[in-house]
Design a protein around this motif. Structure first.
Motif, PDB file in Angstrom:
ATOM      1  N   LEU A 149       0.861  -1.190   0.000  1.00  0.00           N
ATOM      2  CA  LEU A 149       0.000   0.000   0.000  1.00  0.00           C
ATOM      3  C   LEU A 149       0.885   1.224   0.000  1.00  0.00           C
ATOM      4  CD1 LEU A 149      -2.775  -0.381   2.742  1.00  0.00           C
ATOM      5  CD2 LEU A 149      -3.090  -0.312   0.266  1.00  0.00           C
ATOM      6  N   THR A 150       0.566   2.211  -0.795  1.00  0.00           N
ATOM      7  CA  THR A 150       1.289   3.472  -0.727  1.00  0.00           C
ATOM      8  C   THR A 150       0.291   4.577  -0.420  1.00  0.00           C
ATOM      9  OG1 THR A 150       2.770   4.979  -1.906  1.00  0.00           O
ATOM     10  CG2 THR A 150       1.176   3.791  -3.244  1.00  0.00           C
ATOM     11  N   VAL A 151       0.614   5.358   0.589  1.00  0.00           N
ATOM     12  CA  VAL A 151      -0.255   6.458   1.000  1.00  0.00           C
ATOM     13  C   VAL A 151       0.540   7.742   0.872  1.00  0.00           C
ATOM     14  CG1 VAL A 151      -1.723   7.393   2.830  1.00  0.00           C
ATOM     15  CG2 VAL A 151      -1.407   4.916   2.631  1.00  0.00           C
ATOM     16  N   GLY A 152       0.185   8.533  -0.120  1.00  0.00           N
ATOM     17  CA  GLY A 152       0.886   9.789  -0.364  1.00  0.00           C
ATOM     18  C   GLY A 152      -0.100  10.784  -0.944  1.00  0.00           C
ATOM     19  N   THR A 153       0.192  11.291  -2.135  1.00  0.00           N
ATOM     20  CA  THR A 153      -0.767  12.205  -2.771  1.00  0.00           C
ATOM     21  C   THR A 153      -2.036  11.454  -3.161  1.00  0.00           C
ATOM     22  OG1 THR A 153       0.346  11.826  -4.869  1.00  0.00           O
ATOM     23  CG2 THR A 153       0.976  13.781  -3.638  1.00  0.00           C
ATOM     24  N   GLY A 154      -1.954  10.169  -3.271  1.00  0.00           N
ATOM     25  CA  GLY A 154      -3.119   9.301  -3.451  1.00  0.00           C
ATOM     26  C   GLY A 154      -2.885   8.050  -2.627  1.00  0.00           C
ATOM     27  N   ILE A 155      -3.781   7.100  -2.751  1.00  0.00           N
ATOM     28  CA  ILE A 155      -3.552   5.799  -2.118  1.00  0.00           C
ATOM     29  C   ILE A 155      -3.629   4.737  -3.208  1.00  0.00           C
ATOM     30  CG2 ILE A 155      -4.435   4.084  -0.480  1.00  0.00           C
ATOM     31  CD1 ILE A 155      -5.420   6.307   1.290  1.00  0.00           C
ATOM     32  N   GLY A 156      -2.573   3.959  -3.315  1.00  0.00           N
ATOM     33  CA  GLY A 156      -2.534   2.891  -4.310  1.00  0.00           C
ATOM     34  C   GLY A 156      -2.191   1.578  -3.633  1.00  0.00           C
ATOM     35  N   GLY A 157      -2.501   0.508  -4.306  1.00  0.00           N
ATOM     36  CA  GLY A 157      -2.181  -0.787  -3.732  1.00  0.00           C
ATOM     37  C   GLY A 157      -1.890  -1.815  -4.799  1.00  0.00           C
ATOM     38  N   ALA A 158      -1.031  -2.748  -4.467  1.00  0.00           N
ATOM     39  CA  ALA A 158      -0.739  -3.862  -5.374  1.00  0.00           C
ATOM     40  C   ALA A 158      -0.813  -5.152  -4.582  1.00  0.00           C
ATOM     41  CB  ALA A 158       0.644  -3.705  -5.993  1.00  0.00           C
ATOM     42  N   ILE A 159      -1.394  -6.155  -5.207  1.00  0.00           N
ATOM     43  CA  ILE A 159      -1.470  -7.481  -4.602  1.00  0.00           C
ATOM     44  C   ILE A 159      -0.402  -8.331  -5.285  1.00  0.00           C
ATOM     45  CG2 ILE A 159      -2.952  -9.485  -4.188  1.00  0.00           C
ATOM     46  CD1 ILE A 159      -5.332  -7.430  -4.736  1.00  0.00           C
ATOM     47  N   ILE A 160       0.582  -8.763  -4.511  1.00  0.00           N
ATOM     48  CA  ILE A 160       1.718  -9.485  -5.076  1.00  0.00           C
ATOM     49  C   ILE A 160       1.632 -10.955  -4.679  1.00  0.00           C
ATOM     50  CG2 ILE A 160       4.234  -9.603  -5.201  1.00  0.00           C
ATOM     51  CD1 ILE A 160       3.102  -7.020  -6.328  1.00  0.00           C
ATOM     52  N   TYR A 161       1.582 -11.802  -5.670  1.00  0.00           N
ATOM     53  CA  TYR A 161       1.438 -13.247  -5.436  1.00  0.00           C
ATOM     54  C   TYR A 161       2.580 -13.961  -6.155  1.00  0.00           C
ATOM     55  CZ  TYR A 161      -0.770 -17.872  -5.462  1.00  0.00           C
ATOM     56  OH  TYR A 161      -1.047 -19.205  -5.287  1.00  0.00           O
ATOM     57  N   HIS A 162       3.353 -14.713  -5.390  1.00  0.00           N
ATOM     58  CA  HIS A 162       4.519 -15.385  -5.962  1.00  0.00           C
ATOM     59  C   HIS A 162       5.416 -14.400  -6.706  1.00  0.00           C
ATOM     60  CE1 HIS A 162       2.477 -19.614  -5.898  1.00  0.00           C
ATOM     61  NE2 HIS A 162       2.904 -19.213  -4.725  1.00  0.00           N
ATOM     62  N   GLY A 163       5.581 -13.225  -6.139  1.00  0.00           N
ATOM     63  CA  GLY A 163       6.532 -12.267  -6.686  1.00  0.00           C
ATOM     64  C   GLY A 163       6.054 -11.427  -7.840  1.00  0.00           C
ATOM     65  N   LYS A 164       4.774 -11.542  -8.204  1.00  0.00           N
ATOM     66  CA  LYS A 164       4.281 -10.737  -9.326  1.00  0.00           C
ATOM     67  C   LYS A 164       2.843 -10.304  -9.053  1.00  0.00           C
ATOM     68  CE  LYS A 164       3.224 -14.944 -11.905  1.00  0.00           C
ATOM     69  NZ  LYS A 164       3.395 -15.660 -13.171  1.00  0.00           N
ATOM     70  N   PRO A 165       2.383  -9.258  -9.738  1.00  0.00           N
ATOM     71  CA  PRO A 165       1.011  -8.798  -9.507  1.00  0.00           C
ATOM     72  C   PRO A 165       0.003  -9.841  -9.976  1.00  0.00           C
ATOM     73  CG  PRO A 165       2.299  -7.187 -10.760  1.00  0.00           C
ATOM     74  CD  PRO A 165       3.095  -8.444 -10.721  1.00  0.00           C
ATOM     75  N   LEU A 166      -1.096  -9.919  -9.261  1.00  0.00           N
ATOM     76  CA  LEU A 166      -2.163 -10.822  -9.697  1.00  0.00           C
ATOM     77  C   LEU A 166      -2.698 -10.362 -11.040  1.00  0.00           C
ATOM     78  CD1 LEU A 166      -4.569 -11.468  -6.668  1.00  0.00           C
ATOM     79  CD2 LEU A 166      -3.025 -13.079  -7.760  1.00  0.00           C
ATOM     80  N   PRO A 167      -2.998 -11.314 -11.944  1.00  0.00           N
ATOM     81  CA  PRO A 167      -3.681 -10.917 -13.180  1.00  0.00           C
ATOM     82  C   PRO A 167      -5.016 -10.266 -12.809  1.00  0.00           C
ATOM     83  CG  PRO A 167      -2.947 -13.197 -13.275  1.00  0.00           C
ATOM     84  CD  PRO A 167      -2.766 -12.747 -11.863  1.00  0.00           C
ATOM     85  N   ALA A 168      -5.409  -9.255 -13.561  1.00  0.00           N
ATOM     86  CA  ALA A 168      -6.613  -8.518 -13.179  1.00  0.00           C
ATOM     87  C   ALA A 168      -7.260  -7.886 -14.397  1.00  0.00           C
ATOM     88  CB  ALA A 168      -6.252  -7.439 -12.163  1.00  0.00           C
ATOM     89  N   LEU A 169      -8.534  -7.560 -14.245  1.00  0.00           N
ATOM     90  CA  LEU A 169      -9.259  -6.867 -15.300  1.00  0.00           C
ATOM     91  C   LEU A 169      -8.605  -5.514 -15.575  1.00  0.00           C
ATOM     92  CD1 LEU A 169     -11.828  -6.903 -17.079  1.00  0.00           C
ATOM     93  CD2 LEU A 169     -13.016  -5.779 -15.192  1.00  0.00           C
ATOM     94  N   LEU A 170      -8.472  -4.732 -14.506  1.00  0.00           N
ATOM     95  CA  LEU A 170      -7.614  -3.545 -14.533  1.00  0.00           C
ATOM     96  C   LEU A 170      -6.587  -3.861 -13.444  1.00  0.00           C
ATOM     97  CD1 LEU A 170      -7.239  -0.655 -15.719  1.00  0.00           C
ATOM     98  CD2 LEU A 170      -8.662   0.186 -13.854  1.00  0.00           C
ATOM     99  N   HIS A 171      -5.849  -2.905 -12.974  1.00  0.00           N
ATOM    100  CA  HIS A 171      -5.051  -3.147 -11.776  1.00  0.00           C
ATOM    101  C   HIS A 171      -5.928  -2.803 -10.574  1.00  0.00           C
ATOM    102  CE1 HIS A 171      -4.756   1.203 -12.042  1.00  0.00           C
ATOM    103  NE2 HIS A 171      -4.345   1.043 -13.283  1.00  0.00           N
ATOM    104  N   PRO A 172      -5.593  -3.317  -9.382  1.00  0.00           N
ATOM    105  CA  PRO A 172      -6.418  -2.992  -8.226  1.00  0.00           C
ATOM    106  C   PRO A 172      -6.437  -1.480  -7.966  1.00  0.00           C
ATOM    107  CG  PRO A 172      -4.919  -4.785  -7.718  1.00  0.00           C
ATOM    108  CD  PRO A 172      -4.497  -4.234  -9.042  1.00  0.00           C
ATOM    109  N   GLU A 173      -7.553  -0.983  -7.480  1.00  0.00           N
ATOM    110  CA  GLU A 173      -7.685   0.424  -7.076  1.00  0.00           C
ATOM    111  C   GLU A 173      -8.076   0.449  -5.600  1.00  0.00           C
ATOM    112  OE1 GLU A 173      -6.944   3.162  -8.445  1.00  0.00           O
ATOM    113  OE2 GLU A 173      -6.879   2.877 -10.617  1.00  0.00           O
ATOM    114  N   ILE A 174      -7.162  -0.074  -4.786  1.00  0.00           N
ATOM    115  CA  ILE A 174      -7.437  -0.258  -3.362  1.00  0.00           C
ATOM    116  C   ILE A 174      -7.741   1.074  -2.674  1.00  0.00           C
ATOM    117  CG2 ILE A 174      -6.368  -0.999  -1.184  1.00  0.00           C
ATOM    118  CD1 ILE A 174      -4.891  -3.163  -2.842  1.00  0.00           C
ATOM    119  N   GLY A 175      -7.150   2.144  -3.153  1.00  0.00           N
ATOM    120  CA  GLY A 175      -7.372   3.451  -2.532  1.00  0.00           C
ATOM    121  C   GLY A 175      -8.798   3.944  -2.644  1.00  0.00           C
TER     122      GLY A 175
END
Ligand code: ZN
Length: 323
Positions: A149-175
């Motif tokens: 999770l990164t909290v700065g000028t916005g909030i973003g998040g990445a889900i990392i599974y076995h060292g790489k981002p999970l395949p996704a429709l878009l990328h996660p928008e956890i913020g």
């Protein structure tokens, strides 16, 4: 105790280190680096993220300069702010979607970098780039499933599974996950899309608009500090309940506020109400990035030559490392 399962991560260690380029395209500034695909940085430059017509030539010039000094750059990895289309099968792959950043909406980042540098960029989000670096070299090394999770000028998040981002429709928008707003908190949301999302309530602009100064000016235990910690704690509790990650990293400018990670962990546990594995209560379950501010650019170097870029930029046999 946190259970450490045998790692089945993609092995990014190549027999011989390859000279590659990396770009961390941030909302305010961008880092460009030359280094090795094990994450070693040899040279770097920080550039203001101006309009793409001015920024892309500066990136290309930096890479060209070091190409002349150090030899051929074999591949390019990019961690970019979003939203950006990352589906390799989509017609708009590598293009920025609608964004508040002037001049960048609809910009074809992948094509522009390819024509300016002659390299096919492997692009992930900036937060995914940081998460990949932490998975291979930092705080997520022992986790099969982790969240950055990164909290700065916005909030973003990445889900990392076995060292790489999970395949996704878009990328996660956890913020943009909705949170329970405090009844006494009547400050307007800083997100133009949502009234109660995490970014609108707890990112840097929301803090500045509500308190008139950054969170660093408020001591841990103050009402201001506790309010933001509770919002971030709610977000982490939601992640625990939906993903059950083995570790969550909290980075970004706001994330570095002294005492905020500890307060967020306490708020997360309070919001979970005891309904979670014991492991989430351990101090290192919610922690700062081990690579600090370098995580994003290190990740960009690590992913260079992987993904769809690999077959054209590197010689055969490299597909076993494909992300
Ligand atoms: Zn939002």
């Amino acid at each position: 105790m946190r259970v450490l399962l045998p790692s089945r991560k993609v092995d990014l260690q190549m027999p011989n280190k390859r000279l590659v380029g990396g770009i961390e395209l941030g909302g305010t500034k961008s880092i460009v680096a030359i280094g090795y695909n094990d994450g070693t940085i040899l040279e770097r430059i920080s550039l203001p993220t101006v309009v793409p017509e001015l920024l892309i030539p500066q990136i290309a010039a930096f890479l060209q300069l070091h190409r002349e000094q150090r030899g051929e750059i074999l591949a390019l990895g990019v961690g970019a702010f979003g939203p950006i289309s990352l589906d390799p099968n989509a017609p708009n792959h590598g293009k920025l979607l609608e964004t508040n950043k002037p001049g960048w909406s609809g910009f074809d980042l992948a094509s522009a970098l390819r024509s300016a540098t002659g390299l096919i960029p492997n692009i992930v989000t900036d937060v995914a780039s940081a998460g990949i670096a932490e998975a291979h070299l930092g705080a997520l090394k022992a986790s099969e499933l982790g969240v950055y999770l990164t909290v700065g000028t916005g909030i973003g998040g990445a889900i990392i599974y076995h060292g790489k981002p999970l395949p996704a429709l878009l990328h996660p928008e956890i913020g943009h996950v909705a949170l329970q707003r405090h009844s006494t908190d009547t400050a307007p949301s800083s997100c133009r899309f949502h009234t109660n999302c995490a970014e609108g309530l707890a990112a840097g602009p929301a803090i500045m608009a509500r308190f008139g100064q950054s969170l660093r000016h408020f001591a841990p235990g103050s009402a201001e500090h506790d309010l933001i910690a509770d919002y971030l704690g709610q977000l982490c509790a939601n992640l625990v309940l939906t993903l059950s990650p083995q570790r969550i990293i909290l980075g970004g400018g706001v994330g570095q506020t002294p005492g905020l990670i500890d307060a967020t962990r306490a708020a997360m546990l309070d919001r979970l109400g005891g309904y979670a594995p014991d492991a989430v209560a351990y101090e290192q379950f919610l922690c700062a990035p081990h690579l600090g501010q370098d995580a994003g650019i290190v990740g960009a170097l690590c992913i260079a030559g992987h993904g769809s870029a690999i077959s054209e930029n590197l010689s055969g046999g490299c597909k076993s490392w494909q992300l």
